[in-house]
Design a protein around this motif. Structure first.
Motif, PDB file in Angstrom:
ATOM      1  N   UNK A   2       0.845  -1.185   0.000  1.00 41.46           N
ATOM      2  CA  UNK A   2       0.000   0.000   0.000  1.00 41.46           C
ATOM      3  C   UNK A   2       0.883   1.238   0.000  1.00 41.46           C
ATOM      4  N   UNK A   3       0.478   2.213  -0.785  1.00 37.63           N
ATOM      5  CA  UNK A   3       1.296   3.409  -0.949  1.00 37.63           C
ATOM      6  C   UNK A   3       0.583   4.606  -0.356  1.00 37.63           C
ATOM      7  N   UNK A 290      -4.678   4.762   1.759  1.00 36.03           N
ATOM      8  CA  UNK A 290      -3.617   4.695   0.754  1.00 36.03           C
ATOM      9  C   UNK A 290      -4.074   4.031  -0.525  1.00 36.03           C
ATOM     10  N   UNK A 291      -3.142   3.360  -1.210  1.00 29.16           N
ATOM     11  CA  UNK A 291      -3.485   2.734  -2.482  1.00 29.16           C
ATOM     12  C   UNK A 291      -2.520   1.622  -2.815  1.00 29.16           C
ATOM     13  N   UNK A 296      -1.539   1.979  -8.832  1.00 29.50           N
ATOM     14  CA  UNK A 296      -0.678   3.121  -9.175  1.00 29.50           C
ATOM     15  C   UNK A 296       0.036   2.869 -10.496  1.00 29.50           C
ATOM     16  N   UNK A 297       0.594   1.663 -10.655  1.00 30.79           N
ATOM     17  CA  UNK A 297       1.300   1.340 -11.899  1.00 30.79           C
ATOM     18  C   UNK A 297       0.353   1.391 -13.088  1.00 30.79           C
ATOM     19  N   UNK A 334       7.403  -4.024 -10.683  1.00 34.60           N
ATOM     20  CA  UNK A 334       6.189  -3.479 -11.312  1.00 34.60           C
ATOM     21  C   UNK A 334       6.341  -1.987 -11.569  1.00 34.60           C
ATOM     22  N   UNK A 335       6.878  -1.277 -10.568  1.00 36.48           N
ATOM     23  CA  UNK A 335       7.118   0.158 -10.745  1.00 36.48           C
ATOM     24  C   UNK A 335       8.194   0.400 -11.807  1.00 36.48           C
TER      25      UNK A 335
END
Length: 718
Positions: A2-3, A290-291, A296-297, A334-335
């Protein structure tokens, strides 16, 4: 994984909360990193109007001076008058051009008025026409200088220290001077965040975005992925984000970030945005608590125009992506794959380093190819909460207290919302964090990309690094190598970009006005900028005039055949180097047709009589035509302006021929031979079958006259 948003939280895993309480100016900053605070206050639209010009500066090869070396105003006026007569320039559209002398700068350089006000492109084309005259060294627009652009938004001068010159505030982004050259127009910046509210000072610059929050509990909007990127709020109850987690109110984090990037500016409301001419693409990836990195990617890829399964393609590709979020740990694959894919399509990724007050930056800021932004204060010191470490690219204004030089703790002023949970009224507030520093750099990237749209991500990153100001003396980062290249500087970055870019000169192979139907050739001569990167491509395009077909649009030289008489054509050549940096120049040419003399019938006149006729011509451009005669008979004349031929008492009797040539001042038409027969009087018949010539007739007339005279004198009956 989680970001979290990288705002002014104590750790990167704690969701930020915008604190609206004012902090006393007497409050002292605690020692050490991790401390944060916020200020309240207020925020805001574009400029750029279409100016019209009628003044040109023309430099002649010869000066207007007398033999004694004294300047001669009449000589200067004559130079301009001869230029008008010799060049016969045609301005695009009515009325016709009429150059007039206004004043002088030097003996060779004068200011002239074009006779009508034109936009910049039209007057530029006219200046290029004047440069075709062999007497002219150059001609250019007499530009109107203005004071450096200063937004009229009320919060700009007092609360937005983070935009000011470093001479005023050492930590300022140095936007004065940069805004006169770029506002970010034409660039899309994606805000990968909590979504963005349609704030009154943001709405005009917002594009339709997308919501990538797939977890229903985190989404807080009743569904998963959808086309609504508006922030519904990120509030949560105690324990909702993990055992012992506190209750938090909605942060409106993405709205604050978006306001820094592109708040509507110069509208007399609130404050300003760094790249207020740019558009913001909201991409919602963070919700309650968060997310997920997967969302996000996916949002990053979608923002850059790449396809995401099950999601409609994004029609507004982002050149710059801002990620004011992060988590601990090394860059995940992934990022990294997402960043690599974005770089391949030319998009730039800007990310915050984190707010843990530690050495070591979080992901995705630590991914290769990302512009990783730490934060500094009003006085230019690294903020006590801001992460630094290997991989940090440079520092942006983030506000708060410094690590070595405390300062007053002033934050970053931007757009916000009053709602504690669900959306309330539009508002403004000061916040601090690397989340606030990153959008300053993302906005600066938009300013650069507006000037050089094809710049590669690596080249843009290099410009930011090479133009950064050194960390000020006495600050935490003054002698450190892990704080990045220095403090982001908008004006210096644009200056650096100019020096790196290539240059190109465009010229027409045939000087002067060209005959309609002739082939006109243009040549481009390009040179590499200080980067040394070789020219990789040429691109020709037509800007004005009747549409024509160029022989090539991708070679250094091209040509076309002017199909329309009396037309002015302007073309642009753009060159691109290996860094994606471009340069452009324009070249103009006018086509013309020679006048055509209307047929003149053969003329006959009796010896001693008068002869007159008028020559006339047609001209496709309706130019004034003059007539030039050669080998005129003695005693005859031709008025060059009216075309009237006059021969009084024509003679002696004979056959004559001469030529008349029409000219429009640029080209001469085909000459025509005119034939004139001067004939003797016809013979008069006499008695007895004989004949009398004219001498006999004259003798008889004389005798008759004498007879009448003497008869009257001696009383002879009549």
């Amino acid at each position: 994984m989680k970001i979290k948003p990288q705002h002014f939280a104590v750790t990167a895993l704690t969701l930020c909360i915008a604190t609206l309480a004012a902090v006393s100016t007497a409050q002292m900053a605690p020692q050490g990193k991790g401390f944060s605070t916020a200020h309240s206050s207020a925020f805001a639209g574009p400029l750029q109007t279409e100016h019209r010009f009628d003044r040109l500066i023309v430099r002649f090869k010869d000066g207007a001076v007398t033999r004694a070396g004294v300047f001669d105003f009449n000589a200067a006026r004559s130079q301009v008058a001869l230029l008008q007569a010799g060049t016969a320039p045609k301005l695009p559209g009515p009325p016709a051009a009429s150059l007039a002398y206004l004043k002088s700068i030097t003996a060779e350089t004068h200011v002239v008025i074009s006779g009508q006000k034109l936009n910049r492109a039209e007057l530029f084309a006219f200046a290029k026409q004047l440069e075709q005259d062999p007497r002219v060294v150059y001609a250019e627009i007499d530009e109107i200088a203005q004071p450096l652009f200063t937004p009229n938004d009320p919060a700009y001068p007092g609360q937005q220290w983070h935009y000011q010159s470093p001479a005023v505030f050492p930590g300022g982004l140095n936007l004065p001077g940069a805004w006169d050259r770029s506002t970010g127009k034409g660039v899309v910046v994606a805000v990968i965040d909590t979504g963005v509210r349609p704030h009154v000072d943001l709405a005009a610059n917002l594009l339709p975005g997308y919501d990538f929050v797939s977890d229903l509990a985190m989404a807080n909007d009743g569904d998963g992925r959808d086309g609504n990127a508006s922030d519904p709020g990120t509030w949560n109850l105690a324990g909702a984000c993990g055992t012992g987690s506190p209750a938090t109110r909605s942060t409106w984090h993405g709205t604050h970030v978006a306001g820094t990037i592109a708040a509507v500016t110069n509208n007399g409301t609130g404050g300003a945005g760094v790249a207020f001419g740019a558009k913001v693409l909201p991409v919602r990836v963070l919700g309650v608590c968060g997310g997920f990195g997967s969302d996000i990617a996916a949002g990053m890829r979608w923002a850059a125009g790449l396809s995401v399964p099950g999601v409609p393609d994004n029609p507004n590709k982002a050149k710059v992506l801002n990620l004011s979020l992060g988590s601990s740990g090394t860059c995940g694959q992934t990022f990294q794959d997402a960043v690599n894919a974005l770089k391949n399509v030319g998009s730039v990724v800007v990310a915050a380093t984190g707010n843990d007050g530690q050495i070591g930056i979080g992901q995705p800021a630590n991914c290769a190819g990302v512009i990783a932004v730490t934060a500094h204060t009003k006085l230019g010191d690294n903020a006590d909460y801001a992460n630094i470490g290997a991989g940090t690219t440079l520092s942006g204004p983030g506000g708060g207290y410094g690590s070595n030089i405390a300062g007053d703790g002033a934050g970053i002023y931007s757009t916000l919302n009053t709602g504690a949970t669900s959306p309330g009224a539009d508002s403004y507030a000061s916040s601090q964090g690397t989340s606030m520093a990153a959008p300053h750099v993302a906005g600066l990237a938009a300013l650069l990309a507006s000037v050089q749209p094809a710049i590669t991500p690596d080249a843009l990153r290099s410009v930011l690094i090479s133009s950064a100001r050194p960390h000020p003396a006495g600050t935490f980062c003054e002698k450190r190598s892990d704080c990045g290249a220095g403090l982001a500087d908008a004006k210096a970055a644009l200056d650096r970009l100019d020096s790196l870019a290539p240059s190109v000169a465009a010229s027409v192979a045939q000087a002067g006005v060209q005959r309609t139907g002739a082939t006109v050739t243009f040549n481009a001569a390009a040179s590499a900028g200080s980067s040394g990167s070789a020219i990789s491509s040429y691109e020709w395009s037509q800007l004005t005039g009747p549409a024509v077909r160029l022989s090539s649009t991708t070679a250094a030289s091209t040509s076309f055949v002017a199909p329309a008489p009396g037309a002015s054509y302007t073309f642009q050549v753009k060159v691109t180097d290996g860094l994606g940096l471009t340069a452009a120049n324009q070249v103009s040419v006018t086509s013309n047709t020679a006048p055509v003399l209307n047929p003149i019938a053969a003329q006959t006149v009796l010896h001693g009589s008068n002869l007159s006729f008028t020559a006339s011509a047609t001209d496709a451009e309706n130019n004034s035509v003059v007539f030039v005669a050669n080998n005129l008979p003695a005693g005859s004349s031709l008025n060059p302006a009216s075309g009237v031929f006059t021969w009084n008492a024509a003679g002696p009797a004979a056959n004559y021929s001469f030529t008349i040539t029409p000219s429009d001042g640029t080209f001469s038409g085909a000459p025509q031979t005119v034939s004139v027969a001067v004939t003797a009087p016809p013979p008069v018949s006499g008695g007895g079958g004989g004949s009398m010539d004219w001498l006999d007739v004259l003798a008889l007339l004389s005798l008759a006259t004498l007879s009448v005279y003497f008869g009257r004198r001696h009383g002879t009956p009549r």
